[in-house]
Design an enzyme around this catalytic site. Structure first.
Site, mmCIF file in Angstrom:
data_model
loop_
_atom_site.group_PDB
_atom_site.id
_atom_site.type_symbol
_atom_site.label_atom_id
_atom_site.label_comp_id
_atom_site.label_asym_id
_atom_site.label_seq_id
_atom_site.Cartn_x
_atom_site.Cartn_y
_atom_site.Cartn_z
ATOM 1 N N ASN A 159 2.299 1.494 4.315
ATOM 2 C CA ASN A 159 2.619 0.231 5.003
ATOM 3 C C ASN A 159 2.371 0.328 6.517
ATOM 4 O O ASN A 159 3.104 -0.241 7.311
ATOM 5 C CB ASN A 159 4.061 -0.220 4.716
ATOM 6 C CG ASN A 159 4.389 -1.641 5.160
ATOM 7 O OD1 ASN A 159 5.519 -1.927 5.557
ATOM 8 N ND2 ASN A 159 3.434 -2.534 5.130
ATOM 9 N N CYS A 173 0.866 -1.183 0.000
ATOM 10 C CA CYS A 173 0.000 0.000 0.000
ATOM 11 C C CYS A 173 0.904 1.234 0.000
ATOM 12 O O CYS A 173 2.094 1.141 -0.330
ATOM 13 C CB CYS A 173 -0.966 -0.023 1.186
ATOM 14 S SG CYS A 173 -0.170 0.019 2.813
ATOM 15 N N ASP A 231 -8.235 3.728 1.104
ATOM 16 C CA ASP A 231 -7.295 4.229 2.113
ATOM 17 C C ASP A 231 -8.090 4.684 3.344
ATOM 18 O O ASP A 231 -8.912 5.595 3.258
ATOM 19 C CB ASP A 231 -6.529 5.409 1.491
ATOM 20 C CG ASP A 231 -5.511 6.006 2.443
ATOM 21 O OD1 ASP A 231 -5.503 5.639 3.635
ATOM 22 O OD2 ASP A 231 -4.737 6.860 1.977
ATOM 23 N N CYS A 250 -1.348 0.705 7.393
ATOM 24 C CA CYS A 250 -2.782 0.390 7.547
ATOM 25 C C CYS A 250 -3.189 -0.837 6.728
ATOM 26 O O CYS A 250 -3.402 -1.918 7.275
ATOM 27 C CB CYS A 250 -3.658 1.582 7.140
ATOM 28 S SG CYS A 250 -3.398 3.080 8.120
ATOM 29 N N ARG A 251 -3.320 -0.666 5.406
ATOM 30 C CA ARG A 251 -3.914 -1.728 4.587
ATOM 31 C C ARG A 251 -2.988 -2.927 4.386
ATOM 32 O O ARG A 251 -3.415 -4.076 4.580
ATOM 33 C CB ARG A 251 -4.331 -1.165 3.219
ATOM 34 C CG ARG A 251 -5.498 -0.196 3.315
ATOM 35 C CD ARG A 251 -5.654 0.583 2.028
ATOM 36 N NE ARG A 251 -4.538 1.507 1.820
ATOM 37 C CZ ARG A 251 -4.349 2.246 0.733
ATOM 38 N NH1 ARG A 251 -5.212 2.146 -0.266
ATOM 39 N NH2 ARG A 251 -3.334 3.076 0.643
ATOM 40 N N SER A 252 -1.745 -2.690 3.956
ATOM 41 C CA SER A 252 -0.892 -3.863 3.646
ATOM 42 C C SER A 252 -0.481 -4.643 4.900
ATOM 43 O O SER A 252 -0.399 -5.881 4.830
ATOM 44 C CB SER A 252 0.315 -3.486 2.780
ATOM 45 O OG SER A 252 1.138 -2.537 3.387
HETATM 46 P P1 4NP Z 1 -1.800 2.801 4.089
HETATM 47 O O1 4NP Z 1 -2.500 4.124 4.660
HETATM 48 O O2 4NP Z 1 -1.258 3.170 2.711
HETATM 49 O O3 4NP Z 1 -2.901 1.832 4.021
HETATM 50 O O4 4NP Z 1 -0.703 2.432 5.075
HETATM 51 C C1 4NP Z 1 -1.891 5.368 4.746
HETATM 52 C C2 4NP Z 1 -0.988 5.629 5.768
HETATM 53 C C3 4NP Z 1 -0.422 6.880 5.883
HETATM 54 C C4 4NP Z 1 -0.749 7.861 4.973
HETATM 55 C C5 4NP Z 1 -1.652 7.607 3.956
HETATM 56 C C6 4NP Z 1 -2.218 6.359 3.838
HETATM 57 N N1 4NP Z 1 -0.189 9.171 5.106
HETATM 58 O O5 4NP Z 1 -0.624 10.075 4.402
HETATM 59 O O6 4NP Z 1 0.736 9.350 5.941
#
Ligand code: 4NP
Length: 173
Positions: free
Chosen positions: A19, A16, A132, A21-23
């Site tokens: 790294n 993702c 997201d 939340c989703r992955s």
């Molecule tokens: P992820 O979510 O891609 O699922 O880990 C996010 C984590 C952090 C951010 C965006 C999405 N950020 O903007 O810091």
């Protein structure tokens, strides 16, 4: 689908943006399903981000809390950015959304492009991307889990069939 000879080892990388939340959620869910199917010796799972924004950090507490209620443990995971070597070393590279997919394809050598897919190309969720959840409430994190559980289950079934992996033997007493 054509069944191939049994593969000795299969590696899967969930990807993702951050790294956190989703992955990490997808990593924990697929690993739990792999272990429940008795396939821990055949399939390994890891995750990475396309960005380096959260390098070395533990998963987002909201992801960890949502996962814990469904008995998944994300606590030992730490964020890392995808490396060039990952494109060579992993057999499957599963992106959470279309932007992740584009970013991966832009950096992946042509010989390994076939490894990159959207996670939600597996399972009939009615969704194409894992949204997201970073700027959402708890419902966003529950949705991630709902989608990831369905897709990982379908992906695991695909691996078992494609690579002729042993199916769970149930003992009747
Ligand atoms: P992820 O979510 O891609 O699922 O880990 C996010 C984590 C952090 C951010 C965006 C999405 N950020 O903007 O810091």
């Amino acid at each position: 689908m054509k069944t191939q000879p049994q593969t000795s080892h299969i590696s899967v990388l969930m990807v993702c943006l951050g790294n956190i939340c989703r992955s990490p959620t997808a990593e924990a869910v697929l690993r739990a399903q792999v272990n429940a199917a008795g396939l821990g010796d055949y399939i390994t799972v890891d995750s990475a981000g396309t960005s380096d924004w959260h390098m070395g950090e533990a998963p987002d507490v909201r992801s960890m809390q949502a996962a814990t209620t469904r008995l998944y443990d994300l606590s030992s995971q730490r964020s890392r950015q995808i490396l060039s070597l990952d494109f060579e070393e992993f057999d499957y590279i599963l992106a959470m959304d279309k932007q992740n997919l584009r970013d991966l394809c832009a950096h992946c050598p042509i010989d390994h492009q076939h490894k990159i897919e959207l996670l939600l190309s597996y399972g009939n969720t009615g969704w194409t991307e894992v949204p997201d959840p970073y700027n959402t409430g708890t419902e966003g994190f529950e949705l991630v889990l709902d989608l990831v559980e369905v897709a990982c289950s379908a992906f695991l079934t695909h691996l078992i069939e494609k690579h002729n992996l042993p199916r769970q033997q149930y003992k009747h007493s």
